[in-house]
Design an enzyme around this catalytic site. Structure first.
Site: not given
Length: 231
Positions: A111, A211, A213
């Protein structure tokens, strides 16, 4: 066999816990968890304190998401929607990233991290996507991720890792505009927003606007760890 050391850049924010309300170095736990689940040993790199010297001890680097990159870094003036700038973080991460690229340390940029990668290599950013018609689907509001499909270029590294269609979790109001020389765009949202870039040649260097994660898919982190363990 020891797990490769993967440095993760961090936030510096005012934070409260117990009876304390002080400046703190922090990071969403999903980042170190993703690195650990992928087989790496996560190491948090403190904004304002980490120096170029630490990069020589790392096997890989994750540039985490976060606040807007200061437009001064790419020769622009901040617009009305560009707020909460963190010049100390910009400075620390520029140093870590430029050192990692020079030393061929594998990099995964997430990001804001992808945006910084583009800026450091000479590109610039769209400061507020909703100002461009049809690009208001990337930020659903505070604390939320937008889910949308990303199209990956056939034959690209990211397509080899994830396939040509990816369900992404995103939360951003800025994006790449002029892409830096030396970066190749390899994924797009349906509205044309750049969703991934790669740096051909040298060590693994991949940036994604979403994202990874935040979900359960660890393939990008596994690719970073694998690159970090390669001779």
């Amino acid at each position: 066999m020891s797990r490769p050391l993967i440095g993760i850049t961090s936030y510096r924010e005012q934070a409260r816990w117990g009876s304390w309300d002080v400046p703190a170095v922090l990071l969403p736990a999903t980042y170190p968890e993703a690195v650990a689940e992928a087989g790496g040993e996560p190491v948090l790199l403190p904004t304002g304190a980490a120096t170029a010297a630490v990069v020589a001890r790392l096997d890989g680097l994750v540039l985490a998401g976060g606040a807007d990159v200061d437009p001064a870094c790419y020769g622009a003036t901040a617009g009305s929607h560009t707020i909460g700038l963190r010049p100390d973080r910009d400075s620390t991460e520029r140093t870590l990233l430029t050192t990692a690229l020079a030393k061929n340390v594998p990099v995964l940029a997430v990001c804001r991290g992808m945006q910084l990668l583009n800026v450091v290599l000479g590109g610039d950013l769209v400061q507020h996507l909703p100002d461009r018609s049809g690009t208001d689907c990337h930020d659903p509001g505070p604390g939320l991720f937008a889910a949308h499909e990303v199209r990956c270029a056939p034959g690209s590294r990211i397509a080899q890792l994830l396939g040509e269609r990816v369900d992404a979790h995103c939360h951003h109001h800025q994006a790449l505009d002029r892409v830096a020389d030396g970066l190749t765009v390899t994924a797009w949202a349906t509205d044309g927003t750049v969703e991934a870039v790669e740096r051909p040649g040298g060590a693994f260097c991949l940036g994604v606007q979403w994202h990874p994660e935040a979900g359960q898919d660890r393939r990008l982190f596994q690719a970073l760890v694998q690159a970090a363990t390669s001779p």
